[in-house]
Write a protein that holds these residues in place. Structure first.
Motif, short mmCIF file in Angstrom:
data_model
loop_
_atom_site.label_atom_id
_atom_site.label_comp_id
_atom_site.label_asym_id
_atom_site.label_seq_id
_atom_site.Cartn_x
_atom_site.Cartn_y
_atom_site.Cartn_z
N UNK A 33 28.84 27.65 -57.01
CA UNK A 33 29.81 26.95 -56.16
C UNK A 33 31.20 27.60 -56.26
N UNK A 34 31.61 27.91 -57.49
CA UNK A 34 32.94 28.53 -57.68
C UNK A 34 33.00 29.88 -56.98
N UNK A 35 31.94 30.66 -57.16
CA UNK A 35 31.94 32.00 -56.56
C UNK A 35 31.89 31.92 -55.04
N UNK A 36 31.05 31.05 -54.53
CA UNK A 36 30.94 30.93 -53.07
C UNK A 36 32.27 30.46 -52.47
N UNK A 37 32.94 29.55 -53.17
CA UNK A 37 34.24 29.07 -52.67
C UNK A 37 35.28 30.20 -52.66
N UNK A 38 35.04 31.22 -53.51
CA UNK A 38 35.96 32.37 -53.54
C UNK A 38 35.40 33.53 -52.70
N UNK A 39 34.49 33.19 -51.80
CA UNK A 39 33.95 34.17 -50.84
C UNK A 39 33.01 35.20 -51.43
N UNK A 40 32.45 34.89 -52.57
CA UNK A 40 31.40 35.77 -53.08
C UNK A 40 30.11 35.49 -52.31
N UNK A 41 29.29 36.50 -52.25
CA UNK A 41 27.98 36.37 -51.63
C UNK A 41 27.00 36.02 -52.76
N UNK A 42 26.55 34.78 -52.76
CA UNK A 42 25.81 34.27 -53.93
C UNK A 42 24.39 33.85 -53.54
N UNK A 43 23.43 34.24 -54.38
CA UNK A 43 22.05 33.81 -54.18
C UNK A 43 21.54 33.21 -55.49
N UNK A 44 20.98 31.99 -55.41
CA UNK A 44 20.40 31.36 -56.60
C UNK A 44 18.89 31.51 -56.55
N UNK A 45 18.30 31.97 -57.66
CA UNK A 45 16.84 32.04 -57.78
C UNK A 45 16.40 30.96 -58.77
N UNK A 46 15.45 30.14 -58.35
CA UNK A 46 14.99 29.04 -59.21
C UNK A 46 13.47 29.07 -59.29
N UNK A 47 12.96 29.04 -60.51
CA UNK A 47 11.50 29.16 -60.63
C UNK A 47 10.76 27.87 -60.28
N UNK A 48 11.41 26.72 -60.45
CA UNK A 48 10.69 25.48 -60.12
C UNK A 48 10.93 25.11 -58.66
N UNK A 49 10.48 23.89 -58.30
CA UNK A 49 10.49 23.56 -56.87
C UNK A 49 11.84 23.09 -56.34
N UNK A 50 12.78 22.77 -57.21
CA UNK A 50 14.03 22.23 -56.66
C UNK A 50 15.20 22.33 -57.60
N UNK A 51 16.24 21.59 -57.26
CA UNK A 51 17.49 21.59 -58.01
C UNK A 51 17.35 20.77 -59.29
#
Ligand SMILES: Cc1cc2nc3c(=O)[nH]c(=O)nc-3n(C[C@H](O)[C@H](O)[C@H](O)COP(=O)(O)OP(=O)(O)OC[C@H]3O[C@@H](n4cnc5c(N)ncnc54)[C@H](O)[C@@H]3O)c2cc1C
Length: 320
Positions: A33-51
């Motif tokens: 969230x912090x990086x995206x708010x500062x205009x970073x291009x961010x991708x989250x990889x998650x091994x399970x099904x959700x947040x």
């Protein structure tokens, strides 16, 4: 808490710098969230099904049960602001007390929960971010993950898993495991415990037992949902046993403690947390260039601390 990796060189891109975040728990989402708010291009990889990660909520037998983090503190202004802007009016406090087995009330700061399940905190904080569920990161080649190259990598996988990804020897003893048991009954708890939220007994086998009925709207009328967390020593001793072996023992103790009628049981569900909480603060070894670990290994296992660790990791990247 987090520890920085070796010197970062994330200015490979001429436009927006990019970061891969491993894990959609609260630390990962805070960083993203912090990086995206500062205009970073961010991708989250998650091994399970959700947040959520260990801030886990289970829809179970028609009930909504927090079977990871039970509640959370809000000590810092930053956490308060972030929650209020992303979760709106969905936060509540548990009004009923936590007691010792001897019946003494344990005073404490307000215990917050999310009306719709604690994993919703993470989902709300992550709204609008790019997250790939069911996508385990199994290999990282020089900051390239699944064919895409990133300027930086923040791993929020528990430290032993992060070290394994980096090809370093994992130290499983940094975390304590936890055996958790959910129990659903068609009868209430004993009359003298109806106004009690939880019984904390760190020295006993039932280290924590709580009634989810004290989170309004979570449990159907006429039913009782209990969450049982075994002690560290019981959890370590039975970690590799088949769940029926340890869940039967915990169930008997829980029914005795809460005065449940054994024949009113409707369902039970065992869960094994291999890396539940930090056993002892552990220094993070040097990671490959461009990687940062953010998680609770070097500090406290609390949602708010993990959130702060994620924010701090993002700040290190943004400050260059
Ligand atoms: C039973 C239990 C009870 C707790 N009770 C409380 C409480 O009452 N209050 C409180 O404040 N805290 C509590 N905690 C602690 C709290 O839940 C944690 O400190 C916090 O959730 C840690 O967040 P995190 O983002 O650092 O890690 P995690 O939530 O563990 O997130 C890491 C994420 O990384 C993912 N991942 C791992 N490896 C990979 C991979 N290779 N590729 C992709 N994804 C990967 C995982 O699936 C996970 O979603 C409890 C924890 C447990 C287990």
């Amino acid at each position: 808490m987090l520890l920085p990796a070796a010197a970062l060189s994330y200015c490979d891109s001429m436009s927006h710098p990019s970061a891969a975040i491993i894990g959609a728990g609260i630390a990962g989402v805070a960083a993203a969230r912090q990086l995206a708010d500062a205009n970073w291009d961010v991708v989250i990889f998650e091994k399970s099904r959700g947040w959520g990660g260990r801030c886990a909520t289970k829809r179970w037998e028609g009930q909504t049960i927090d079977h990871g983090a039970q509640f959370f503190t809000i000590r810092s202004e930053g956490f308060r602001k972030s929650l209020s802007s992303h979760c709106g009016d969905a936060l509540r406090t548990i009004e009923a007390p936590v007691m010792t087995p001897e019946g003494h009330v344990l005073a404490g700061e307000p215990r917050y929960f999310h009306r719709d399940g604690n994993s919703r905190i993470v989902r709300d904080l992550g709204a609008g971010l790019t997250m790939h569920p069911g996508t385990p990161v199994e290999k990282i080649d020089n900051r390239t993950i699944r064919g895409r190259s990133f300027d930086a990598v923040i791993s929020t996988a528990p430290l032993p898993q992060t070290l394994a990804l980096a090809g370093l020897a994992p130290d499983a003893s940094a975390y304590q495991p936890n055996l958790t048991l959910l129990l659903l009954y068609s009868s209430p708890v004993a009359a003298h415990l109806r106004d009690v939220y939880a019984i904390s007994d760190p020295e006993g086998t039932l280290a924590w037992s709580a009634s989810e009925n004290h989170k309004p709207g979570r449990v159907e009328d006429g039913k009782t949902a209990l969450i049982i967390q075994a002690s560290e020593s019981f959890s370590r001793a039975h970690l590799e046993d088949d769940p029926p072996v340890w869940s039967a023992a915990l169930r008997t103790l829980a029914e005795d403690r809460w005065g449940m009628k054994a024949d009113s049981i409707l369902a039970s569900h065992p869960h094994r947390w291999r890396y539940a909480r930090v056993a002892r603060p552990t220094p993070v070894p040097e990671l490959p260039e461009g990687w940062i670990f953010a998680g609770d290994a070097a500090g406290e296992s609390r949602l708010e601390s993990a959130w702060q660790a994620g924010c701090e990791a993002a700040r290190i990247l943004m400050d260059g």
